[in-house]
Design a protein around this motif. Structure first.
Motif, PDB file in Angstrom:
ATOM      1  N   CYS A  13      -9.341  -5.382  10.330  1.00  0.00           N
ATOM      2  CA  CYS A  13      -9.978  -6.419   9.508  1.00  0.00           C
ATOM      3  C   CYS A  13      -9.115  -6.757   8.293  1.00  0.00           C
ATOM      4  N   GLY A  14      -9.582  -7.722   7.533  1.00  0.00           N
ATOM      5  CA  GLY A  14      -8.866  -8.130   6.329  1.00  0.00           C
ATOM      6  C   GLY A  14      -8.759  -7.028   5.295  1.00  0.00           C
ATOM      7  N   HIS A  15      -9.772  -6.182   5.218  1.00  0.00           N
ATOM      8  CA  HIS A  15      -9.720  -5.064   4.272  1.00  0.00           C
ATOM      9  C   HIS A  15      -8.587  -4.113   4.636  1.00  0.00           C
ATOM     10  N   CYS A  16      -8.379  -3.899   5.934  1.00  0.00           N
ATOM     11  CA  CYS A  16      -7.272  -3.048   6.396  1.00  0.00           C
ATOM     12  C   CYS A  16      -5.932  -3.622   5.958  1.00  0.00           C
ATOM     13  N   VAL A  17      -5.796  -4.942   6.089  1.00  0.00           N
ATOM     14  CA  VAL A  17      -4.560  -5.612   5.672  1.00  0.00           C
ATOM     15  C   VAL A  17      -4.320  -5.392   4.182  1.00  0.00           C
ATOM     16  N   LYS A  18      -5.371  -5.544   3.390  1.00  0.00           N
ATOM     17  CA  LYS A  18      -5.252  -5.340   1.939  1.00  0.00           C
ATOM     18  C   LYS A  18      -4.866  -3.903   1.615  1.00  0.00           C
ATOM     19  N   SER A  19      -5.468  -2.953   2.311  1.00  0.00           N
ATOM     20  CA  SER A  19      -5.153  -1.540   2.071  1.00  0.00           C
ATOM     21  C   SER A  19      -3.701  -1.223   2.410  1.00  0.00           C
ATOM     22  N   ALA A  20      -3.236  -1.701   3.557  1.00  0.00           N
ATOM     23  CA  ALA A  20      -1.850  -1.454   3.960  1.00  0.00           C
ATOM     24  C   ALA A  20      -0.880  -2.136   3.001  1.00  0.00           C
ATOM     25  N   THR A  21      -1.209  -3.362   2.613  1.00  0.00           N
ATOM     26  CA  THR A  21      -0.350  -4.107   1.676  1.00  0.00           C
ATOM     27  C   THR A  21      -0.265  -3.378   0.338  1.00  0.00           C
ATOM     28  N   LYS A  22      -1.397  -2.955  -0.177  1.00  0.00           N
ATOM     29  CA  LYS A  22      -1.431  -2.250  -1.467  1.00  0.00           C
ATOM     30  C   LYS A  22      -0.621  -0.958  -1.405  1.00  0.00           C
ATOM     31  N   ALA A  23      -0.740  -0.228  -0.298  1.00  0.00           N
ATOM     32  CA  ALA A  23       0.008   1.022  -0.148  1.00  0.00           C
ATOM     33  C   ALA A  23       1.510   0.763  -0.182  1.00  0.00           C
ATOM     34  N   LEU A  24       1.943  -0.278   0.500  1.00  0.00           N
ATOM     35  CA  LEU A  24       3.373  -0.594   0.539  1.00  0.00           C
ATOM     36  C   LEU A  24       3.870  -1.124  -0.802  1.00  0.00           C
ATOM     37  N   GLU A  25       3.065  -1.957  -1.445  1.00  0.00           N
ATOM     38  CA  GLU A  25       3.463  -2.512  -2.746  1.00  0.00           C
ATOM     39  C   GLU A  25       3.546  -1.452  -3.838  1.00  0.00           C
ATOM     40  N   SER A  26       2.886  -0.331  -3.647  1.00  0.00           N
ATOM     41  CA  SER A  26       2.883   0.714  -4.679  1.00  0.00           C
ATOM     42  C   SER A  26       4.189   1.518  -4.717  1.00  0.00           C
ATOM     43  N   ILE A  27       5.046   1.319  -3.738  1.00  0.00           N
ATOM     44  CA  ILE A  27       6.289   2.085  -3.669  1.00  0.00           C
ATOM     45  C   ILE A  27       7.347   1.441  -4.575  1.00  0.00           C
ATOM     46  N   PRO A  28       7.930   2.225  -5.485  1.00  0.00           N
ATOM     47  CA  PRO A  28       8.988   1.681  -6.341  1.00  0.00           C
ATOM     48  C   PRO A  28      10.147   1.164  -5.488  1.00  0.00           C
ATOM     49  N   GLY A  29      10.616  -0.031  -5.818  1.00  0.00           N
ATOM     50  CA  GLY A  29      11.733  -0.624  -5.088  1.00  0.00           C
ATOM     51  C   GLY A  29      11.312  -1.664  -4.072  1.00  0.00           C
ATOM     52  N   VAL A  30      10.015  -1.713  -3.756  1.00  0.00           N
ATOM     53  CA  VAL A  30       9.518  -2.724  -2.809  1.00  0.00           C
ATOM     54  C   VAL A  30       9.335  -4.031  -3.571  1.00  0.00           C
ATOM     55  N   SER A  31       9.942  -5.104  -3.047  1.00  0.00           N
ATOM     56  CA  SER A  31       9.869  -6.389  -3.738  1.00  0.00           C
ATOM     57  C   SER A  31       8.971  -7.393  -3.030  1.00  0.00           C
ATOM     58  N   SER A  32       8.766  -7.232  -1.722  1.00  0.00           N
ATOM     59  CA  SER A  32       7.970  -8.192  -0.976  1.00  0.00           C
ATOM     60  C   SER A  32       7.302  -7.510   0.212  1.00  0.00           C
TER      61      SER A  32
END
Length: 72
Positions: A13-32
């Motif tokens: 679902c959309g919530h899963c997408v948000k969770s995965a996106t947030k997890a990836l964005e939290s990593i230092p060095g990730v720009s997009s």
């Protein structure tokens, strides 16, 4: 910048997408980060001097999803 594309299994679902996106964005060095539910695919751009694909996969796993390398 380095770019990688991989699959994320377990998103339903959309919530899963948000969770995965947030997890990836939290990593230092990730720009997009682009995560798509339909294709179950993530496209991530990051600074390889600050992080690596293993760290991306770890973040996805910690968000309770399964990252899968795409075959070339």
């Amino acid at each position: 910048m380095t770019s990688t594309t991989f699959l994320i299994e377990g998103m339903t679902c959309g919530h899963c997408v948000k969770s995965a996106t947030k997890a990836l964005e939290s990593i230092p060095g990730v720009s997009s980060v682009q995560v798509e539910l339909d294709s179950k695919q993530a496209v991530v751009e990051y600074d390889s001097g600050q992080t690596n694909e293993d760290a991306l996969f770890d973040a996805v796993q910690q968000a309770d999803f399964t990252p899968v390398k795409k075959k070339p």
